[in-house]
Design a protein around this motif. Structure first.
Motif, PDB file in Angstrom:
ATOM      1  N   GLY A 192       0.826  -1.196   0.000  1.00  0.00           N
ATOM      2  CA  GLY A 192       0.000   0.000   0.000  1.00  0.00           C
ATOM      3  C   GLY A 192       0.863   1.250   0.000  1.00  0.00           C
ATOM      4  N   ALA A 193       0.671   2.097  -0.999  1.00  0.00           N
ATOM      5  CA  ALA A 193       1.460   3.325  -1.089  1.00  0.00           C
ATOM      6  C   ALA A 193       0.996   4.331  -0.044  1.00  0.00           C
ATOM      7  N   GLY A 194       1.965   4.997   0.609  1.00  0.00           N
ATOM      8  CA  GLY A 194       1.622   6.020   1.586  1.00  0.00           C
ATOM      9  C   GLY A 194       1.154   7.314   0.939  1.00  0.00           C
ATOM     10  N   GLU A 195       1.626   7.565  -0.289  1.00  0.00           N
ATOM     11  CA  GLU A 195       1.225   8.735  -1.074  1.00  0.00           C
ATOM     12  C   GLU A 195       1.527  10.050  -0.368  1.00  0.00           C
ATOM     13  N   VAL A 196       2.677  10.110   0.327  1.00  0.00           N
ATOM     14  CA  VAL A 196       3.142  11.344   0.965  1.00  0.00           C
ATOM     15  C   VAL A 196       4.220  11.961   0.074  1.00  0.00           C
ATOM     16  N   ALA A 197       3.981  13.146  -0.401  1.00  0.00           N
ATOM     17  CA  ALA A 197       4.918  13.813  -1.308  1.00  0.00           C
ATOM     18  C   ALA A 197       6.284  13.986  -0.642  1.00  0.00           C
ATOM     19  N   GLY A 198       7.326  13.592  -1.354  1.00  0.00           N
ATOM     20  CA  GLY A 198       8.681  13.775  -0.864  1.00  0.00           C
ATOM     21  C   GLY A 198       9.169  12.702   0.086  1.00  0.00           C
ATOM     22  N   ASP A 199       8.320  11.734   0.430  1.00  0.00           N
ATOM     23  CA  ASP A 199       8.736  10.668   1.365  1.00  0.00           C
ATOM     24  C   ASP A 199       7.977   9.394   1.001  1.00  0.00           C
ATOM     25  N   SER A 200       8.609   8.518   0.260  1.00  0.00           N
ATOM     26  CA  SER A 200       7.938   7.298  -0.202  1.00  0.00           C
ATOM     27  C   SER A 200       7.684   6.306   0.921  1.00  0.00           C
ATOM     28  N   ALA A 201       8.381   6.463   2.061  1.00  0.00           N
ATOM     29  CA  ALA A 201       8.208   5.525   3.171  1.00  0.00           C
ATOM     30  C   ALA A 201       7.047   5.905   4.086  1.00  0.00           C
ATOM     31  N   ALA A 202       6.772   7.189   4.231  1.00  0.00           N
ATOM     32  CA  ALA A 202       5.738   7.654   5.161  1.00  0.00           C
ATOM     33  C   ALA A 202       4.370   7.090   4.783  1.00  0.00           C
ATOM     34  N   GLY A 203       3.739   6.415   5.727  1.00  0.00           N
ATOM     35  CA  GLY A 203       2.409   5.850   5.502  1.00  0.00           C
ATOM     36  C   GLY A 203       2.390   4.581   4.681  1.00  0.00           C
ATOM     37  N   ARG A 204       3.550   4.121   4.252  1.00  0.00           N
ATOM     38  CA  ARG A 204       3.622   2.927   3.400  1.00  0.00           C
ATOM     39  C   ARG A 204       3.297   1.674   4.216  1.00  0.00           C
ATOM     40  N   GLN A 205       2.650   0.693   3.565  1.00  0.00           N
ATOM     41  CA  GLN A 205       2.313  -0.572   4.217  1.00  0.00           C
ATOM     42  C   GLN A 205       2.653  -1.730   3.288  1.00  0.00           C
ATOM     43  N   PHE A 206       3.028  -2.852   3.886  1.00  0.00           N
ATOM     44  CA  PHE A 206       3.192  -4.079   3.110  1.00  0.00           C
ATOM     45  C   PHE A 206       3.008  -5.270   4.034  1.00  0.00           C
ATOM     46  N   GLY A 207       2.650  -6.389   3.448  1.00  0.00           N
ATOM     47  CA  GLY A 207       2.440  -7.585   4.255  1.00  0.00           C
ATOM     48  C   GLY A 207       2.230  -8.799   3.376  1.00  0.00           C
ATOM     49  N   GLY A 208       1.960  -9.914   4.027  1.00  0.00           N
ATOM     50  CA  GLY A 208       1.759 -11.140   3.270  1.00  0.00           C
ATOM     51  C   GLY A 208       1.310 -12.272   4.168  1.00  0.00           C
ATOM     52  N   ALA A 209       1.044 -13.405   3.545  1.00  0.00           N
ATOM     53  CA  ALA A 209       0.631 -14.592   4.298  1.00  0.00           C
ATOM     54  C   ALA A 209       0.960 -15.844   3.509  1.00  0.00           C
ATOM     55  N   LEU A 210       1.254 -16.910   4.240  1.00  0.00           N
ATOM     56  CA  LEU A 210       1.380 -18.259   3.684  1.00  0.00           C
ATOM     57  C   LEU A 210       0.243 -19.083   4.251  1.00  0.00           C
ATOM     58  N   ASP A 211      -0.447 -19.797   3.388  1.00  0.00           N
ATOM     59  CA  ASP A 211      -1.626 -20.560   3.782  1.00  0.00           C
ATOM     60  C   ASP A 211      -1.446 -22.026   3.415  1.00  0.00           C
ATOM     61  N   TYR A 212      -1.799 -22.923   4.343  1.00  0.00           N
ATOM     62  CA  TYR A 212      -1.656 -24.360   4.099  1.00  0.00           C
ATOM     63  C   TYR A 212      -2.928 -25.084   4.512  1.00  0.00           C
TER      64      TYR A 212
END
Length: 357
Positions: free
Chosen positions: A172-192
């Motif tokens: 998920g992009a944080g969409e903060v001008a001048g700072d690509s990390a601010a508000g950014r999200q990422f994640g994942g899952a393994l399912d069995y």
């Protein structure tokens, strides 16, 4: 001439039907209303008729178009609402529950929009109450994403299953001008999945930075969930690790117990869940115990005990009741809510009806 017109009309009708057969849009929904008695808050006990207790009331539109060669375009628009007042849910968003479009094929599914985080779906899988009723895991196990279990501005990929194993990742992009990390999200899952066993490992990482406050640290949530179906009952278990600011927010941050100082959310905790689901014809019994182990200096642990019962009047309609109680320690301020609301005290009893269409 008339014959030609008739043939052309018939051909057009056949083509139209063929296209319609390759495309489908389904309208669906759920209406949930209950009487809830909340106890233990400093403002006093309260009885209310409210919506979204067992599950959030919603109206959805789900579509799929066959593009050929095993490829399909898909979309989903889902609006949450309060059946007791008619108001929109999720802060008034039109499609606040979910809103995404994407492609699906042999490669898996790729979607973009507002979607659930893989970590939250892992917790839901382990919860006998399905993240609803008075026994909702969200009372102690904080949802990830935009503090509501969903992510805005996200790209999500879900792989096809191979040997019972599948994976999903989200960004998920944080969409903060001048700072690509601010508000950014990422994640994942393994399912069995293998026979009666269903296991899932989920992770989420959210940067707390904003346009006004940079370098605010990251909230990190990891959870392992296991469900085993014995036939006569299902056993549920989960273990979660929460690290960083806002990694385990309180559902009700308005000082519901009138503490001398404003309650502080834990930034270092462990969550443990054990529960059971027992089906018997139209009857389903639910039980869970959740413990939050706060590793911070305040040591604000909490334990939730919950019991629930559902009775299926039909395939689409059920009656339900649930009761839950939280034991807060050392000034902890966790509350008993439901699927949508955060609650006002450390106890609650629900009695409601849910209808799906």
């Amino acid at each position: 001439m008339m014959k030609t017109i008739l043939c052309a009309s018939a051909l057009a009708a056949i083509c139209t039907n063929a296209v319609a057969a390759d495309s489908a849009v389904n309208v669906y929904g759920l209406v949930d209303v209950a009487v809830v008695r909340e106890t233990g808050g400093s403002a006093g006990d309260v009885t209310k008729i409210t919506s979204g207790v067992g599950a959030g009331s919603r109206l959805g539109f789900k579509g799929r178009e066959d593009l050929g060669n095993g490829l399909a375009a898909i979309f989903l628009l889902e609006s949450g609402f309060q059946a007791d007042t008619g108001a929109l849910g999720q802060g008034g968003l039109l499609f606040g529950r979910q809103a995404y479009a994407g492609l699906q094929g042999g490669f898996g599914t790729l979607t973009a929009g507002r979607q659930y985080t893989p970590q939250y779906l892992t917790v839901v899988m382990a919860d006998p109450f399905g993240s609803g009723y008075a026994g909702d895991t969200k009372n102690l196990m904080a949802p990830t994403g935009n503090s509501t279990s969903r992510m805005d501005n996200s790209l999500k990929y879900v792989s096809p299953g191979v040997g019972g194993v599948s994976a999903e990742v989200v960004y998920g992009a944080g969409e903060v001008a001048g700072d690509s990390a601010a508000g950014r999200q990422f994640g994942g899952a393994l399912d069995y999945k293998a026979g009666p066993l269903h296991a899932r490992l989920g992770y989420h990482n959210r940067n707390n930075g904003t346009a006004a406050v940079r370098n605010a640290g990251n909230a990190k949530n990891t959870v392992l969930a296991v469900v085993y179906d014995f036939g006569i009952m299902k056993l549920h278990a989960a273990y979660g690790i929460n690290k960083g600011p806002n990694s385990s927010l309180l559902r009700n941050g308005a000082n519901p117990y009138g503490r001398a100082s404003v309650p502080v959310a834990s930034s270092d905790s462990r969550d443990m869940l054990i529960g059971a689901t027992i089906p018997s014809g139209p009857h389903t019994f639910m039980a869970s115990l959740i413990h939050k182990d706060d590793r911070g200096a305040l040591d604000q642990d909490a334990t939730q005990f919950a019991l629930g019962y559902r009775y299926a009047l039909s395939r689409r309609t059920e009656l339900y009741t649930a009761i839950s109680h939280i034991v807060n320690r050392n000034g902890a301020s966790y509350t008993v809510g439901g699927s949508i609301e955060g609650g006002s005290g450390n106890g609650a009893v629900d009695l409601g009806i849910r209808h799906a269409f």
